[in-house]
Design a protein around this motif. Structure first.
Motif, PDB file in Angstrom:
ATOM      1  N   HIS A   1       0.858  -1.174   0.000  1.00 13.50           N
ATOM      2  CA  HIS A   1       0.000   0.000   0.000  1.00 13.50           C
ATOM      3  C   HIS A   1       0.897   1.228   0.000  1.00 13.50           C
ATOM      4  O   HIS A   1       2.112   1.121   0.198  1.00 13.50           O
ATOM      5  CB  HIS A   1      -0.971  -0.001   1.193  1.00 13.50           C
TER       6      HIS A   1
ATOM      7  N   ARG B   1       3.084   6.676   4.182  1.00 14.85           N
ATOM      8  CA  ARG B   1       3.638   8.019   4.286  1.00 14.85           C
ATOM      9  C   ARG B   1       5.107   8.028   3.874  1.00 14.85           C
ATOM     10  O   ARG B   1       5.591   8.983   3.262  1.00 14.85           O
ATOM     11  CB  ARG B   1       3.467   8.546   5.710  1.00 14.85           C
TER      12      ARG B   1
ATOM     13  N   THR C   1       0.358  13.472  -1.876  1.00 14.53           N
ATOM     14  CA  THR C   1      -0.814  12.957  -1.165  1.00 14.53           C
ATOM     15  C   THR C   1      -2.097  13.241  -1.937  1.00 14.53           C
ATOM     16  O   THR C   1      -3.004  12.404  -1.990  1.00 14.53           O
ATOM     17  CB  THR C   1      -0.908  13.599   0.237  1.00 14.53           C
TER      18      THR C   1
ATOM     19  N   ALA D   1      -2.257  10.524  -4.570  1.00 14.80           N
ATOM     20  CA  ALA D   1      -2.398   9.185  -3.998  1.00 14.80           C
ATOM     21  C   ALA D   1      -3.792   8.946  -3.429  1.00 14.80           C
ATOM     22  O   ALA D   1      -4.279   7.811  -3.414  1.00 14.80           O
ATOM     23  CB  ALA D   1      -1.351   8.960  -2.910  1.00 14.80           C
ATOM     24  N   THR D   2      -4.437  10.008  -2.950  1.00 19.63           N
ATOM     25  CA  THR D   2      -5.768   9.855  -2.374  1.00 19.63           C
ATOM     26  C   THR D   2      -6.875  10.001  -3.411  1.00 19.63           C
ATOM     27  O   THR D   2      -8.035   9.722  -3.127  1.00 19.63           O
ATOM     28  CB  THR D   2      -6.008  10.894  -1.262  1.00 19.63           C
TER      29      THR D   2
ATOM     30  N   SER E   1      -8.294   5.283  -6.864  1.00 20.83           N
ATOM     31  CA  SER E   1      -8.645   4.146  -6.005  1.00 20.83           C
ATOM     32  C   SER E   1      -7.671   2.980  -6.127  1.00 20.83           C
ATOM     33  O   SER E   1      -7.670   2.082  -5.290  1.00 20.83           O
ATOM     34  CB  SER E   1     -10.069   3.663  -6.331  1.00 20.83           C
TER      35      SER E   1
ATOM     36  N   TYR F   1      -4.590   3.107  -5.652  1.00 19.20           N
ATOM     37  CA  TYR F   1      -3.560   3.244  -4.625  1.00 19.20           C
ATOM     38  C   TYR F   1      -4.188   2.983  -3.261  1.00 19.20           C
ATOM     39  O   TYR F   1      -5.117   3.677  -2.841  1.00 19.20           O
ATOM     40  CB  TYR F   1      -2.933   4.637  -4.678  1.00 19.20           C
ATOM     41  N   ARG F   2      -3.687   1.971  -2.568  1.00 22.75           N
ATOM     42  CA  ARG F   2      -4.236   1.603  -1.260  1.00 22.75           C
ATOM     43  C   ARG F   2      -3.597   2.446  -0.174  1.00 22.75           C
ATOM     44  O   ARG F   2      -2.384   2.652  -0.168  1.00 22.75           O
ATOM     45  CB  ARG F   2      -3.981   0.114  -0.985  1.00 22.75           C
ATOM     46  N   ARG F   3      -4.399   2.882   0.767  1.00 18.85           N
ATOM     47  CA  ARG F   3      -3.899   3.736   1.829  1.00 18.85           C
ATOM     48  C   ARG F   3      -3.713   2.985   3.145  1.00 18.85           C
ATOM     49  O   ARG F   3      -3.314   3.564   4.150  1.00 18.85           O
ATOM     50  CB  ARG F   3      -4.854   4.912   2.044  1.00 18.85           C
ATOM     51  N   LYS F   4      -4.017   1.708   3.164  1.00 22.95           N
ATOM     52  CA  LYS F   4      -3.832   0.915   4.369  1.00 22.95           C
ATOM     53  C   LYS F   4      -3.443  -0.501   3.955  1.00 22.95           C
ATOM     54  O   LYS F   4      -3.651  -0.895   2.803  1.00 22.95           O
ATOM     55  CB  LYS F   4      -5.117   0.895   5.209  1.00 22.95           C
TER      56      LYS F   4
END
Length: 247
Positions: free
Chosen positions: A57, A60, A78, A81-82, A85, A87-90
């Motif tokens: 994922h 930071r 950021t 990346a946000t 979809s 790109y996984r954030r967790k």
């Protein structure tokens, strides 16, 4: 504390860097990506896939690395990346199982498949099984409507699915049994997929030669353009019977 209820908290510390050996390896890959573009910031999307291939994922630390290499701010990285979809954030599973719940797939059974898989796996949307194998999510249209309902695993197609076939699919993934997409390249893990999406070659034997094909409904326009005789109408004009005679 301000009013006894709201906590302002401490400012977030800068993200830690990668270990030296990891950073050196990623820098080499990053330079290869950046060299493809006339302007370095154009390399951000594949760079995010690169850091995603490292940890599964976008962390930071990964965003800080992209910012450093591309001379961007972490806020700029950021923001991108946000937005997307992919790109996984967790942390997420080895296999991203996406069920299309867009209009045609939904009415053809996609909604039922998604509900069955949530119950079968014991997870909700964008959640991962306890063994870390499968992350389940509903996804938007993947331009495979003539194969509806469609399930995708790490962006490879599994066409014409049913609740039972979809449950067998995720059971096989979790058990480590071989699973073959309906069309397209052989399945690999999400980290491996991310590296391919970063633009690095898929070196698995036969993977590049594997390809998918369009379904009959997708090819009607091409046949017409070539002057070929189209198939008979499935839905007949109002007032006309199947034999072509007026009613």
């Amino acid at each position: 504390m301000t009013d006894g209820q709201t906590s302002l908290g401490m400012p977030q510390l800068p993200a830690p860097d990668y270990p030296a050996e990891v950073r050196a390896r990623l820098e080499e890959d990053a330079r290869a990506i950046i060299a493809r573009y006339p302007g370095s910031r154009s390399a951000l999307l594949p760079m995010l896939h690169l850091v995603q291939s490292e940890e599964g994922h976008v962390t930071r630390t990964g965003m800080r690395f992209c910012a450093d290499m591309l001379d961007l701010t972490t806020a700029e990285v950021t923001a991108v990346a946000t937005f997307y979809s992919m790109y996984r954030r967790k942390p997420s599973g080895d296999y991203q199982v996406g069920v299309c719940t867009n209009t045609l797939c939904a009415v053809m059974g996609g909604d039922a498949i998604f509900e069955e898989l949530k119950e079968h796996l014991g997870v909700g949307n964008n959640e991962t099984t306890a063994d870390g194998k499968v992350t389940l999510e509903h996804i938007e249209c993947n331009a495979a409507c003539d194969y509806a309902p469609v399930v995708m695993v790490n962006w490879e197609f599994f066409d014409d699915q049913t609740p039972e076939s979809a449950k067998q699919l995720v059971d096989d993934l979790r058990a480590g049994r071989p699973v073959s997409p309906t069309r397209g390249a052989p399945l690999c893990t999400f980290k491996e997929t991310a590296r391919i999406l970063a633009g690095f070659p898929d070196e698995r034997e036969g993977a590049v030669a594997a390809t998918g094909g369009a379904g009959p409904a997708s090819l009607v326009g091409l046949r017409l353009a070539k002057g070929e005789t189209p198939h008979h109408k499935i839905v007949h004009p109002r007032g006309e019977s199947a034999s072509g005679e007026g009613e």
